[in-house]
Design a protein around this motif. Structure first.
Motif, PDB file in Angstrom:
ATOM      1  N   VAL A   2     -19.532   1.384  -6.558  1.00 53.23           N
ATOM      2  CA  VAL A   2     -18.409   2.700  -6.276  1.00 53.23           C
ATOM      3  C   VAL A   2     -19.028   3.880  -7.293  1.00 53.23           C
ATOM      4  O   VAL A   2     -18.850   3.647  -8.396  1.00 53.23           O
ATOM      5  CB  VAL A   2     -17.025   1.796  -6.568  1.00 53.23           C
ATOM      6  N   GLN A  15     -12.179   2.619  -2.611  1.00 49.09           N
ATOM      7  CA  GLN A  15     -12.660   1.514  -3.466  1.00 49.09           C
ATOM      8  C   GLN A  15     -11.355   0.818  -2.929  1.00 49.09           C
ATOM      9  O   GLN A  15     -12.012  -0.597  -2.684  1.00 49.09           O
ATOM     10  CB  GLN A  15     -12.684   1.422  -4.822  1.00 49.09           C
ATOM     11  N   THR A  35     -19.966   0.580 -10.727  1.00 48.76           N
ATOM     12  CA  THR A  35     -19.424   1.577 -11.053  1.00 48.76           C
ATOM     13  C   THR A  35     -20.597   2.017 -11.784  1.00 48.76           C
ATOM     14  O   THR A  35     -20.772   3.442 -12.127  1.00 48.76           O
ATOM     15  CB  THR A  35     -19.040   2.189 -11.569  1.00 48.76           C
ATOM     16  N   LEU A  43     -16.556  -5.643  -8.301  1.00 47.89           N
ATOM     17  CA  LEU A  43     -17.430  -3.746  -7.875  1.00 47.89           C
ATOM     18  C   LEU A  43     -18.140  -3.858  -9.097  1.00 47.89           C
ATOM     19  O   LEU A  43     -18.887  -4.381 -10.608  1.00 47.89           O
ATOM     20  CB  LEU A  43     -15.702  -3.287  -8.930  1.00 47.89           C
ATOM     21  N   ASN A  51     -11.882   1.262 -10.878  1.00 46.55           N
ATOM     22  CA  ASN A  51     -12.417   0.672 -11.554  1.00 46.55           C
ATOM     23  C   ASN A  51     -12.511   0.536 -12.912  1.00 46.55           C
ATOM     24  O   ASN A  51     -13.092  -0.065 -13.821  1.00 46.55           O
ATOM     25  CB  ASN A  51     -13.931   1.451 -11.396  1.00 46.55           C
TER      26      ASN A  51
END
Length: 659
Positions: free
Chosen positions: A633, A583, A601, A599, A644
């Motif tokens: 990610v 990341q 996740t 981002l 994250n």
């Protein structure tokens, strides 16, 4: 007024004069491409119906007068509350300016000018038009020495509905005695005015002058002019006699027609004897005068008032223009002898007339041929038959001095002896012979001279000028090609020196449309080319030109290069591949390429925890700087704390490494 276009055709370029009721402008006829003069009524008169009617009448009267010695009237109209007349533009100077600059003019030139003015007036008088304002300001002397009479501004036809107006018009220094008193006028009034003009031209001095117009007009009525020879001793006695006969106070004693005065002037120029007494009228032809109720005036039987000579008690006058033992320029030396001489003269004339009647008509002697010159064919036939004769042949011929449709010649001549019943041949005028002006465009000077000569016209080289025409060929002519004109009309032509070099304006930094218009108005042809991208010049802006400044002939080509604006690829970046990176590594890579990131996740799927499983923008694609690239990610274990922790979801980040 400059720049105004009348009736969508005549563009005013400059003012060249002003008169009592109008201004005169030089203008461009945009239809025929020639220079003209436009007379525009002054605003204070445009709303006056009487002045407007007189102005329109001028155009109508003058337009019918065709002579090499009369300024042509082409057109007239009414535009936005303004009346205007379009006339021939005459290059040269008016006679008044020439006299003021040079003083007395050579007397032969004076006679030539007078002869040409007489010819112009003869054309007008044959159409029953009296000029009424003959003065040196209205006589234009052209570069070739010929004259043109202009401004029939207060001329009126005899049959005009306004012919009985009592308004006294004209210029005081040149008006006839009868005009000064508002009497009905004949062509003899123009003869008097012309006499004043020739007096001034020959001596450099006005025949009468005073502090104001009224005092000058009174002198025209009451005083005799100082003989020209007493102002300029070397003046010819013959020319002096012609001038003084024209200026006789009694209109019956002047030249009765312009043709008569022209004949006398031509005789002087040719060195022939000048027959003043026989030219016209004369003492014997004037009706007997009786004392009237108006001081200084004698009333004629026909209703026309005639001025009494100063110092005379009879209203009659002896015609003498050269000094004698008893009479000096028509004035008796002794006031007491004047009435006696006049009475004796009347008695002698009456006796001669009675004897003439008894010897000729009264006793059945030889018959005299009537004068039909100037009459229409119908009127001439009636006159001839009424006199006891028959009409012989009737033919037609061109005659510059006689209006078309009227008798210009007769055979036998008037007053010839002819038995009753004899034939009189007449010739009807076809007017001035006309021809079409050839097109001189592209001709050399020699070719133009020959073409005009072959057409019966006079050629006048008017100078060189820069133009689009080929060098050393005719660039312009006046009058224009194709126009019908009198035979002998002078046609002016100009020779081209080639296109004129003109400064090229700098249009760099202007938009394409403005730059093109500016260059074309300067006389250039414009070529447009597309340039490169530029941070300095926006899209559609001229970034360069060729030539840039300097001189270029009119019609030359100027190339302008137009910018495309900023390069759309200049701020593009290539998206790197961050799949498989950690990341933090992926974030740093995107930020180094001026890209923002987000981002996600939740949608990463399976893979190595903490690494990028996929990215939203395909690697290798070009995008704008600052474009957001979402990286997906794979999440760490639930107890893991990583980057994250603050970016679950799809929140974009443009550069904070804490995220």
């Amino acid at each position: 007024m400059i720049g105004r276009v009348f009736n969508g055709r005549y563009r005013i370029t400059e003012r060249i004069g002003i008169g009592g009721m109008a201004e005169v402008y030089k203008a461009q006829d945009q239809t025929l491409g020639r220079i003209v003069a436009v007379k525009v009524m002054l605003p204070q008169y445009a709303a006056d119906p009487e002045f407007a009617a007189r102005f329109k009448q001028e155009a109508a009267s003058a337009a019918n007068l065709q002579s090499p010695y009369i300024v042509n009237v082409y057109d007239w109209g009414h535009d936005d509350g303004t009346y205007f007349i379009v006339m021939e533009y005459v290059r040269g100077t008016d006679l008044k300016s020439a006299i003021l600059q040079r003083g007395a003019i050579n007397q032969r030139k004076v006679a030539e000018i007078g002869s040409q003015v007489c010819q112009a007036l003869s054309v007008a008088h044959n159409q029953d038009i009296i000029h009424r304002d003959v003065k040196p300001q209205n006589i234009m002397v052209q570069p070739d020495g010929n004259v043109k009479v202009m401004d029939f501004g207060i001329a009126r036809a005899k049959n005009s509905v306004k012919s009985q107006t009592s308004s006294v018009l004209g210029t005081a220094h040149y008006i006839s005695p009868e005009q000064a008193q508002g009497k009905e006028l004949t062509g003899a009034s123009d003869m008097y005015s012309l006499g004043c003009v020739l007096y001034e031209a020959a001596t450099g001095q006005l025949p009468f002058d005073g502090p104001d117009a009224v005092s000058v007009a009174m002198k025209q009525v009451q005083e005799e002019p100082l003989p020209p020879s007493q102002v300029k001793p070397d003046i010819s006695p013959d020319l002096e006699a012609i001038i003084l006969k024209a200026m006789d106070k009694n209109p019956y004693n002047r030249f009765q027609t312009a043709r008569d005065m022209k004949q006398a002037l031509d005789d002087f120029l040719m060195g022939r004897p000048v027959n003043i007494a026989g030219a016209a009228g004369g003492f014997a032809s004037a009706p007997t005068s009786v004392m009237g109720s108006v001081p200084g005036m004698a009333s004629e039987a026909g209703g026309t008032a005639v001025m009494q000579p100063i110092g005379s008690d009879t209203g009659m006058k002896t015609n003498s223009y050269r000094g004698g033992n008893d009479i000096d320029m028509g004035k008796a030396k002794s006031k007491k002898r004047g009435p006696l001489i006049a009475v004796a003269a009347i008695a002698a004339i009456a006796l001669i007339a009675a004897l003439a009647f008894a010897i000729t008509g009264g006793l059945g002697g030889g018959d005299k041929v009537p004068n039909v010159i100037g009459q229409t064919q119908e009127a001439a036939v009636q006159t001839i038959e009424k006199a006891g004769y028959t009409v012989g042949t009737v033919t037609e011929d061109y005659d510059a001095e006689t209006v078309a449709g009227r008798v210009c010649k007769q055979d036998p001549e008037a007053d010839s002896d002819l038995e009753k019943g004899g034939k009189i041949n007449i010739v009807i005028s076809k007017g001035v012979k006309k021809g079409s002006i050839p097109d001189l465009s592209g001709m050399t000077s020699e070719q133009a001279e020959k073409a005009l000569k072959d057409a019966g016209l006079k050629a006048q080289y008017a100078g060189n000028e820069a133009s689009d025409a080929d060098k050393d060929t005719v660039s312009r002519q006046d009058p224009a090609a194709g126009k019908e004109v009198d035979e002998g009309t002078t046609v002016k032509y100009w020779i081209s020196t080639g296109p004129e070099d003109t400064s090229v304006p700098n249009v760099v930094g202007s938009d394409q449309a403005s730059a093109k218009a500016q260059l074309e108005s300067a006389g250039f042809t414009v070529q447009v080319e597309t340039g490169d991208y530029s941070d300095k010049y926006g899209e559609g802006i001229v970034m360069s030109q060729n030539p840039n400044g300097g001189k270029l002939e009119k019609g030359g080509t100027v190339t302008i290069t137009v910018s495309q604006g900023q390069d759309p690829e200049k701020n593009k970046v290539t998206v790197p591949s961050v799949t498989g990176m950690s990341q933090s590594e992926a974030i740093n890579t995107l930020l180094s390429c001026n890209l923002a990131y987000a981002l996600d996740t939740a949608s990463a799927g399976s893979g190595t925890p903490g690494t990028v499983a996929k990215q939203s923008v395909t690697a290798g694609k070009k995008v704008d700087s600052g474009t957001v690239v979402t990286i997906y990610v794979v999440p760490e274990s639930s107890n893991s704390t990583g980057d994250n922790s603050n970016n679950s979801g799809n929140t974009p980040n443009t550069g904070s490494t804490t995220n």
